[in-house]
Design an enzyme around this catalytic site. Structure first.
Site, PDB file in Angstrom:
ATOM      1  N   CYS A 100      37.941  44.590 -34.973  1.00 32.16           N
ATOM      2  CA  CYS A 100      37.435  44.238 -33.643  1.00 32.16           C
ATOM      3  C   CYS A 100      37.218  45.476 -32.800  1.00 32.16           C
ATOM      4  CB  CYS A 100      38.456  43.416 -32.856  1.00 32.16           C
ATOM      5  SG  CYS A 100      38.821  41.858 -33.545  1.00 32.16           S
ATOM      6  N   CYS A 124      36.309  49.419 -25.803  1.00 28.86           N
ATOM      7  CA  CYS A 124      35.449  48.895 -26.868  1.00 28.86           C
ATOM      8  C   CYS A 124      34.431  49.941 -27.315  1.00 28.86           C
ATOM      9  CB  CYS A 124      34.723  47.646 -26.367  1.00 28.86           C
ATOM     10  SG  CYS A 124      33.477  47.034 -27.516  1.00 28.86           S
ATOM     11  N   CYS A 153      25.415  47.126 -26.000  1.00 27.69           N
ATOM     12  CA  CYS A 153      25.892  46.147 -25.016  1.00 27.69           C
ATOM     13  C   CYS A 153      25.632  46.706 -23.628  1.00 27.69           C
ATOM     14  CB  CYS A 153      27.393  45.908 -25.219  1.00 27.69           C
ATOM     15  SG  CYS A 153      28.040  44.537 -24.249  1.00 27.69           S
ATOM     16  N   CYS A 160      31.695  37.447 -38.890  1.00 24.62           N
ATOM     17  CA  CYS A 160      31.602  37.936 -37.512  1.00 24.62           C
ATOM     18  C   CYS A 160      30.214  38.517 -37.321  1.00 24.62           C
ATOM     19  CB  CYS A 160      32.693  39.003 -37.314  1.00 24.62           C
ATOM     20  SG  CYS A 160      32.650  39.754 -35.681  1.00 24.62           S
ATOM     21  N   CYS A 181      33.156  47.744 -21.464  1.00 23.63           N
ATOM     22  CA  CYS A 181      34.600  47.568 -21.535  1.00 23.63           C
ATOM     23  C   CYS A 181      35.178  48.876 -22.080  1.00 23.63           C
ATOM     24  CB  CYS A 181      34.939  46.380 -22.417  1.00 23.63           C
ATOM     25  SG  CYS A 181      34.143  44.883 -21.798  1.00 23.63           S
ATOM     26  N   GLU A 211      25.931  45.491 -37.016  1.00 26.31           N
ATOM     27  CA  GLU A 211      26.910  45.280 -38.065  1.00 26.31           C
ATOM     28  C   GLU A 211      27.346  43.826 -38.118  1.00 26.31           C
ATOM     29  OE1 GLU A 211      28.774  49.726 -38.476  1.00 26.31           O
ATOM     30  OE2 GLU A 211      29.594  48.467 -36.917  1.00 26.31           O
TER      31      GLU A 211
END
Ligand code: SAH
Ligand code: SF4
Length: 395
Positions: A370, A143, A136, A129, A140, A116
């Site tokens: 975010c 997230c 990933c 962004c 975290c 994205e």
């Protein structure tokens, strides 16, 4: 004919018969790589520099995708290029536009994977962004991207390609000879804050950002590019030296105990070690200040004592603290801090002499804020138990 055979005029003729997929995509090649590719494709060495300059400008300054449109190149040469090379960027599968003007692009890359890219228009800037990985490796615990396993790193072409596809959508390829000033551009800033940990895909991110900064192309100043990292300490000095962009760090906690849970890479690179690397960054990169990102999680990291500890920890580092109200996602194990709590936290930091903007969540209605990004490529989902175990939750 093996691909490694010396290139002669004959080979160029044979190369014309190569299937589509064997053509080399020029997007994402650095200048030296582009030069090499052109020479290997039959461009005489003594003309290579001029050809690189010309083709570079067509691709990155004018947004041209067809060799045939490169009118300062001879017709035969254009045809030869088209048979050997392509100019391709990732495909936009869908575009969602939020009530606040934020645009979220679902982007398909080779292999059918998806990432994205988000465009955020503001009064004084337009920020793009971009993502650096599909998924990933890190986990975290607050997230959404962290719930998806790493599928693969993006190539430099796929990273710079996100800037190019947004420029296509916004119609921002300048008229020839009119390169707009940074501050009046629709895309005036680029942040590496999408999916993935950019410092775990260092070379591709570096090459892509060098292309974005190149004065003969997209030409964005290094001060308008911000790379956000969870704190991969050994790569921080390298970022200063080889990219030289602005740095943001996902700090999020003021003790190792809490940071170990929120940002598990902290178990490897502790707060003290991270701060040492950050202290050296502004000088190495000749940039003014570091952005500390701090996600506000109710009853986890949001007390006044945390704010005071934070101020103490970063003493001596030129810094801005970006407070990010937690953005919720389905199944998230946290809640957003209350507004009064966030303001009280911000106030302590502000009184200590630091800018402490509270980041207004953007594009929440389209899950573009975010930490909400997660591609629909859901095959490689981490289990809830894996996430909890890595984050040290429920243990
Ligand atoms: N991997 C990099 C860059 C991508 S994340 C990094 O971690 O820095 C961009 C920012 O959004 C990071 O500061 C990240 O910690 C933060 N973030 C992640 N999930 C979030 C959420 N649910 N709400 C608010 N911020 C979040
Ligand atoms: Fe990865 Fe950054 Fe999300 Fe952590 S916050 S899981 S490093 S994308």
């Amino acid at each position: 004919m093996p691909a490694s055979a010396p290139i002669t005029q004959d080979v160029v003729t044979i190369a014309r018969k190569l299937p589509e997929t064997d053509r080399i995509n020029l997007v994402g090649l650095t200048r030296p790589q582009l030069r090499e590719a052109l020479i290997a494709g039959g461009t005489p060495e003594n003309k290579a520099k001029m050809r690189v300059d010309q083709i570079w400008q067509w691709i990155y300054q004018k947004g041209v995708r067809e060799f045939d449109a490169m009118t300062n190149l001879g017709k035969t040469y254009r045809a030869e290029l088209a048979e050997r090379f392509t100019i391709e960027i990732p495909e936009v599968v869908s575009r969602q536009v939020s009530a606040d003007g934020t645009r979220k692009y679902l982007v398909r890359i080779a292999g059918g994977h998806e990432v994205e890219t988000v465009y955020i228009p503001e009064a004084d800037r337009g920020t793009l962004c971009i993502s650096s990985q599909v998924g990933c490796t890190l986990t975290c615990s607050f997230c959404h991207t962290g719930t998806q396993k790493l599928v693969r790193n993006l190539t430099a072409g796929e990273i710079v390609g996100q800037v190019m596809l947004a420029r296509d959508d916004l119609g921002e390829w300048p008229e020839p000879g009119r390169n707009p000033k940074d501050e009046t551009r629709l895309i005036s800033n680029v942040v590496l804050m999408g999916m993935g940990e950019p410092l775990y895909n260092f070379e591709s991110v570096r090459d892509a950002m060098r292309i974005v900064m190149d004065g003969e192309g997209i030409s964005l100043s290094r001060r308008r590019i911000t790379l956000s990292t969870s704190g991969i300490v050994p790569e921080i000095a390298r970022t200063a030296e080889e990219i030289g962009c602005m740095l943001a760090v996902s700090f999020h906690a003021t003790t190792d105990e809490v940071r170990d849970k929120l940002v598990p890479i902290n178990r490897k690179y502790k707060i003290a070690e991270l701060l040492d690397a950050l202290r050296a960054y502004p000088k190495l990169s000749n940039s003014e200040r570091i952005t500390f990102e701090y996600v506000m999680l109710k009853d986890v990291n949001d007390t006044d004592a945390d704010a005071r500890r934070l101020v103490k920890l970063i003493q001596g580092i030129p810094a801005k603290i970006n407070l990010i109200p937690f953005n919720e996602w389905p199944g998230a194990p946290y809640e957003r801090s209350d507004w009064e709590r966030i303001e009280s936290f911000a106030d302590i930091i502000y009184k200590a002499g630091y800018a402490s903007p509270i980041r207004t969540p953007r594009g929440e209605d389209i899950m573009a804020a975010c930490g909400q990004l997660k591609s629909a490529t859901d095959r490689a989902r981490k289990t809830r138990a894996e996430i909890a175990a890595e984050a040290g939750l429920n243990t």
